[in-house]
Motif scaffolding. Structure first.
Motif, short mmCIF file in Angstrom:
data_model
loop_
_atom_site.label_atom_id
_atom_site.label_comp_id
_atom_site.label_asym_id
_atom_site.label_seq_id
_atom_site.Cartn_x
_atom_site.Cartn_y
_atom_site.Cartn_z
N GLY A 1 0.79 -1.19 0.05
CA GLY A 1 0.09 0.10 -0.07
C GLY A 1 0.87 1.40 0.16
O GLY A 1 0.11 2.51 0.04
N LYS A 2 2.31 1.02 -0.11
CA LYS A 2 3.04 2.53 -0.07
C LYS A 2 2.46 3.42 -1.28
O LYS A 2 2.62 4.55 -0.99
CB LYS A 2 4.33 1.97 -0.40
N ALA A 3 2.19 2.83 -2.36
CA ALA A 3 1.77 3.80 -3.55
C ALA A 3 0.61 4.71 -3.18
O ALA A 3 0.15 5.58 -3.87
CB ALA A 3 1.58 2.98 -4.90
N LEU A 4 -0.15 4.13 -2.19
CA LEU A 4 -1.47 4.77 -1.80
C LEU A 4 -1.50 5.89 -0.92
O LEU A 4 -2.51 6.46 -0.52
CB LEU A 4 -2.45 3.84 -1.49
N GLY A 5 -0.31 6.08 -0.40
CA GLY A 5 -0.14 7.16 0.71
C GLY A 5 -0.85 8.59 0.47
O GLY A 5 -1.80 9.00 1.19
N THR A 6 -0.29 9.14 -0.75
CA THR A 6 -1.20 10.39 -0.85
C THR A 6 -2.41 10.31 -1.14
O THR A 6 -3.29 11.15 -0.70
CB THR A 6 -0.22 11.13 -2.14
N PHE A 7 -3.06 9.48 -2.18
CA PHE A 7 -4.36 9.27 -2.56
C PHE A 7 -5.29 8.79 -1.26
O PHE A 7 -6.26 9.42 -0.98
CB PHE A 7 -4.45 8.01 -3.34
N GLN A 8 -4.77 7.90 -0.17
CA GLN A 8 -5.46 8.00 0.96
C GLN A 8 -5.65 8.95 1.80
O GLN A 8 -6.51 9.35 2.31
CB GLN A 8 -4.87 6.55 1.71
N ASP A 9 -4.75 9.98 1.98
CA ASP A 9 -4.33 11.04 2.90
C ASP A 9 -5.77 11.96 2.11
O ASP A 9 -6.53 12.76 2.82
CB ASP A 9 -3.30 11.56 2.87
N ASN A 10 -5.60 12.31 0.91
CA ASN A 10 -6.65 13.10 0.19
C ASN A 10 -7.96 12.64 0.39
O ASN A 10 -8.87 13.23 0.58
CB ASN A 10 -5.96 13.22 -1.30
N LYS B 1 -19.32 13.67 -6.47
CA LYS B 1 -19.35 14.93 -6.80
C LYS B 1 -18.32 15.73 -6.15
O LYS B 1 -17.54 15.71 -5.13
CB LYS B 1 -20.74 15.49 -6.10
N GLY B 2 -17.76 16.83 -7.18
CA GLY B 2 -17.06 17.94 -6.65
C GLY B 2 -15.62 17.63 -6.54
O GLY B 2 -15.00 18.65 -5.80
N ALA B 3 -14.93 16.81 -7.10
CA ALA B 3 -13.51 16.46 -6.97
C ALA B 3 -12.89 16.93 -8.08
O ALA B 3 -11.62 16.67 -8.10
CB ALA B 3 -13.29 14.91 -6.43
N HIS B 4 -13.41 17.44 -8.99
CA HIS B 4 -12.80 17.93 -10.24
C HIS B 4 -11.43 19.17 -9.79
O HIS B 4 -11.78 19.98 -8.98
CB HIS B 4 -13.64 18.72 -11.04
N GLY B 5 -10.60 18.72 -10.21
CA GLY B 5 -9.38 19.54 -10.22
C GLY B 5 -8.33 19.07 -8.89
O GLY B 5 -7.22 19.57 -8.90
N ILE B 6 -8.88 17.81 -8.48
CA ILE B 6 -7.87 17.41 -7.14
C ILE B 6 -6.76 16.43 -8.09
O ILE B 6 -7.44 15.44 -8.89
CB ILE B 6 -8.96 16.52 -6.49
N PRO B 7 -5.60 16.49 -7.73
CA PRO B 7 -4.93 15.51 -8.51
C PRO B 7 -5.10 14.25 -8.36
O PRO B 7 -5.31 13.79 -7.16
CB PRO B 7 -3.44 16.00 -7.86
N GLY B 8 -5.23 13.14 -9.29
CA GLY B 8 -5.57 12.08 -9.24
C GLY B 8 -6.87 11.73 -8.81
O GLY B 8 -7.17 10.83 -7.82
N SER B 9 -7.84 12.59 -9.06
CA SER B 9 -9.27 12.70 -8.61
C SER B 9 -9.94 11.44 -8.49
O SER B 9 -10.46 10.96 -7.60
CB SER B 9 -10.15 13.75 -9.17
N ALA B 10 -9.89 10.61 -9.71
CA ALA B 10 -10.35 9.30 -9.76
C ALA B 10 -10.02 8.18 -8.82
O ALA B 10 -10.61 7.57 -7.98
CB ALA B 10 -10.25 8.68 -11.20
N ILE B 11 -8.56 8.20 -8.47
CA ILE B 11 -8.21 7.51 -7.64
C ILE B 11 -8.48 7.86 -6.10
O ILE B 11 -8.71 7.02 -5.04
CB ILE B 11 -6.90 7.34 -7.55
N VAL B 12 -8.44 9.31 -6.19
CA VAL B 12 -8.83 9.78 -4.59
C VAL B 12 -10.43 9.34 -4.11
O VAL B 12 -10.46 9.12 -2.99
CB VAL B 12 -8.60 11.35 -4.65
#
Length: 448
Positions: free
Chosen positions: A122-131, A353-364
């Motif tokens: 799960g190391k690759a998910l660090g930023t995504f999980q935080d967001n 809804k509403g995550a447009h503009g967040i980096p990697g929004s689909a994964i987030v």
């Protein structure tokens, strides 16, 4: 006196934006395969193109919305259009989420993979999980507060389309209330500025093939076509699901307006090619708004519906959200009850809804959804990371078509669609060229 457009057969391929982008796609794939290391350095071309587009998205949205509201002068109409757009968005989102859930359950793309969640890194998910936790933990109140920019300049600086839209609506309503000579002078100035920005957009769009070439070269060079093999069933099912949604669901909606979805796809073929190459619908936002106006949709409707739809009407993304959640459950042998499926659907209605503009929004957003469904291991998100870009191509294209259809439907619902003009433009592409030459602004490249 306007110059008539040349006949379609007289146009050479080198003047067609669609042909240029198609060639760039092919060359990008070839270069990524032949020289993968060198291809990865070309990402700068894609990044530069997207930055150029992003540079003018905020100002164009502001000008189109402000001028549309001020020129209309009917504030009740503005509210009515916004309400109808939100009703349509929610209806289509529900259908899209249900389709993804149904197909994933029936086809079962993850069955038989037998993945042990403990074996996943799960190391690759660090930023995504935080967001994702930040997005999920904020709740409705935080989402509503985020719609309001800290300052108007901050909204433009961060290129937050929703915040720019909120400020533009406030400014346009205020301008409409001021009225008189002062109000008209500002309205005329905004209209003139809009023409200049569309001229700039026409210049930027001409370098789209370079952006597509860079994006495709980088992706193929870094991941390679082989990265699709492991999750081919998920990717294939998603592409099929988007095609079904576009042709059947959106096709039926378009028939209610008297127009053809296939002809609409042909009309936006150049934009769709750019979106497929860059996996970003942002890359064509200004051009799509311009072409919808050419199609016969009033600018006030275009200005309100399109930017809002980029955050609230993500049809293809909604399909992917439920499809991926069920895929992860199947791949990790996690049993799903009817209650779990309904929970996934309910949570997805909020998180989509509403995550447009967040980096990697689909994964987030996918991570936020998994975090809200405790029965499914969130670590399973690792399974779809490697193919997210390939899925993102169809996701962005489907979202784009969904927003184009939404704008046309809301305009028809409100009586702001020139059906005769729309039918003429969709039936004969040269009509669009003639209309562009008589309208203010920069003509779109031939073949666009």
């Amino acid at each position: 006196m306007s110059v008539p457009a040349p006949p379609a057969k007289a146009r050479s391929l080198h003047t067609s934006l669609f042909a240029q982008v198609a060639v760039a796609l092919v060359l990008g794939v070839a270069f990524g395969i032949v020289a993968p290391e060198g291809a990865q350095t070309l990402k700068v071309l894609s990044d530069a193109f997207l930055k150029l587009i992003g540079m003018i998205v905020g100002p164009i949205v502001f000008c189109v919305v402000v001028h549309g509201i001020a020129a209309t002068g009917d504030l009740k109409k503005v509210g009515r259009v916004g309400f109808k757009a939100l009703v349509y968005f929610e209806a289509m989102t529900t259908v899209a989420l249900g389709l993804g859930l149904l197909l994933a359950y029936l086809v079962g793309p993850g069955r038989g993979m037998n993945i042990d969640p403990a074996s996943l890194d799960g190391k690759a998910l660090g930023t995504f999980q935080d967001n994702a936790r930040h997005l999920q933990g904020g709740g409705v109140g935080a989402f509503l507060l985020n719609l309001i920019p800290t300052t108007a300049f901050d909204a433009f600086a961060r290129n937050d389309v929703l915040q720019v839209l909120v400020f533009a609506i406030l400014f346009g309503v205020s301008l409409s209330l001021v009225g008189g000579r002062a109000g008209q002078a500002v309205t005329d100035m905004v209209g003139a500025l809009s023409s200049v920005l569309f001229k700039a957009m026409g210049l930027v769009v001409r370098v789209a093939p370079l952006g597509v070439f860079g994006a495709v070269s980088y992706t193929v060079g870094r991941y390679g076509a082989g990265s699709l093999a492991q999750l081919l069933s998920l990717v294939a099912l998603f592409y099929a699901a988007v095609a079904l949604f576009v042709l059947i669901v959106l096709g039926a909606v378009m028939r209610l307006t008297g127009l053809s979805i296939l002809r609409l796809i042909a009309f936006f073929r150049a934009e769709l090619a750019i979106v497929l190459g860059t996996a970003s619908s942002d890359a064509v936002l200004p051009q799509v708004m311009r072409k919808l106006e050419i199609l016969g949709v009033k600018p006030s409707v275009v200005g309100l519906v399109v930017p809002t739809g980029y955050s609230f009407n993500l049809d293809a993304f909604s399909i992917y959200l439920t499809l991926a959640v069920v895929f992860i459950a199947q791949a990790t042998n996690t049993p799903l009850s009817l209650g779990d499926l309904l929970l996934v659907l309910a949570i997805s209605l909020v998180t989509s809804k509403g995550a447009h503009g967040i980096p990697g929004s689909a994964i987030v957003i996918l991570a936020a959804t998994l975090n809200a469904v405790p029965s499914i291991p969130a670590i399973g998100l690792v399974l779809v990371l490697s193919v997210d870009w390939f899925i993102g191509m169809a996701r962005a294209a489907g979202n784009l078509l969904g927003n184009c259809v939404a704008t046309i439907v809301v305009a028809a619902w409100e009586g702001d669609l020139d059906r005769a003009r729309a039918k003429a433009v969709l039936s004969d592409p040269t009509v669009a060229g003639d209309l562009l030459r008589t309208d203010a602004g920069d003509p779109l490249p031939e073949g666009a």
